[in-house]
Design a protein around this motif. Structure first.
Motif, PDB file in Angstrom:
ATOM      1  N   VAL A   1       0.840  -1.196   0.000  1.00  0.00           N
ATOM      2  CA  VAL A   1       0.000   0.000   0.000  1.00  0.00           C
ATOM      3  C   VAL A   1       0.879   1.251   0.000  1.00  0.00           C
ATOM      4  O   VAL A   1       0.664   2.174  -0.791  1.00  0.00           O
ATOM      5  N   THR A   2       1.885   1.278   0.853  1.00  0.00           N
ATOM      6  CA  THR A   2       2.792   2.428   0.922  1.00  0.00           C
ATOM      7  C   THR A   2       3.526   2.625  -0.398  1.00  0.00           C
ATOM      8  O   THR A   2       3.647   3.753  -0.890  1.00  0.00           O
TER       9      THR A   2
ATOM     10  N   ILE B   1       1.102   4.110  -2.969  1.00  0.00           N
ATOM     11  CA  ILE B   1       0.848   5.530  -2.674  1.00  0.00           C
ATOM     12  C   ILE B   1       2.029   6.383  -3.137  1.00  0.00           C
ATOM     13  O   ILE B   1       1.843   7.432  -3.763  1.00  0.00           O
TER      14      ILE B   1
ATOM     15  N   TRP C   1      -3.764  10.780   1.094  1.00  0.00           N
ATOM     16  CA  TRP C   1      -4.318   9.475   1.475  1.00  0.00           C
ATOM     17  C   TRP C   1      -4.580   9.425   2.973  1.00  0.00           C
ATOM     18  O   TRP C   1      -3.911  10.091   3.754  1.00  0.00           O
ATOM     19  N   SER C   2      -5.533   8.608   3.369  1.00  0.00           N
ATOM     20  CA  SER C   2      -5.778   8.401   4.795  1.00  0.00           C
ATOM     21  C   SER C   2      -4.600   7.639   5.395  1.00  0.00           C
ATOM     22  O   SER C   2      -3.837   6.989   4.669  1.00  0.00           O
ATOM     23  N   PRO C   3      -4.456   7.701   6.722  1.00  0.00           N
ATOM     24  CA  PRO C   3      -3.431   6.855   7.355  1.00  0.00           C
ATOM     25  C   PRO C   3      -3.735   5.383   7.077  1.00  0.00           C
ATOM     26  O   PRO C   3      -4.879   5.015   6.788  1.00  0.00           O
ATOM     27  N   LEU C   4      -2.718   4.554   7.176  1.00  0.00           N
ATOM     28  CA  LEU C   4      -2.932   3.117   7.008  1.00  0.00           C
ATOM     29  C   LEU C   4      -3.803   2.611   8.155  1.00  0.00           C
ATOM     30  O   LEU C   4      -3.515   2.856   9.329  1.00  0.00           O
ATOM     31  N   LEU C   5      -4.864   1.930   7.791  1.00  0.00           N
ATOM     32  CA  LEU C   5      -5.802   1.398   8.778  1.00  0.00           C
ATOM     33  C   LEU C   5      -5.812  -0.120   8.686  1.00  0.00           C
ATOM     34  O   LEU C   5      -5.855  -0.674   7.574  1.00  0.00           O
TER      35      LEU C   5
ATOM     36  N   SER D   1      -5.969   2.057   2.814  1.00  0.00           N
ATOM     37  CA  SER D   1      -5.889   3.513   2.786  1.00  0.00           C
ATOM     38  C   SER D   1      -6.851   3.990   1.712  1.00  0.00           C
ATOM     39  O   SER D   1      -7.024   3.333   0.681  1.00  0.00           O
TER      40      SER D   1
END
Length: 84
Positions: free
Chosen positions: A44-45, A48, A62-66, A76
Motif C-alpha cells: 500500500v505504501t 501511494i 491518502w488516509s493513514p494506514l488502517l 488507505s
C-alpha cells in the motif's frame, strides 16, 4: 478529449480553462471518486508513493494506514473530486 484531462485539474485550473472556452460548451460537473488500496503495509505504501511520483496524488492526500480484519493487511483511502 478535453474532458479526459479536466477531471484531474484543481479548481483554479478549471476556472482558467473555462475562460479559454466559449460559453456554449457545457460546464463540467463535480463528482466524488474513492480510491481504496488494500494489501500489506509495504504494498500500500509503495503504491501511494508511486501515485505521487506519476503526479496523480500526494502522499498526504491518502488516509493513514488502517488495519483490516485480515492479519497483516491494511487499507488507505483517497477521495477526489473529478469533473465529468
Amino acid at each position: 478529449m478535453m474532458a479526459q484531462f479536466t477531471q484531474y485539474l484543481q479548481s483554479a485550473d478549471i476556472d482558467t480553462l473555462n475562460l479559454n472556452h466559449s460559453s456554449t460548451q457545457p460546464v463540467p460537473q463535480r463528482d466524488k471518486i474513492k480510491h481504496l488500496l488494500i494489501g500489506s503495509p509495504q504494498a500500500v505504501t509503495s503504491t501511494i508513493r508511486y501515485l505521487q511520483v506519476i503526479g496523480y496524488a500526494s502522499v498526504g492526500d491518502w488516509s493513514p494506514l488502517l488495519p483490516t480484519a485480515n492479519q497483516g493487511e491494511v487499507m488507505s483511502i483517497l477521495i477526489r473530486q473529478i469533473f465529468i
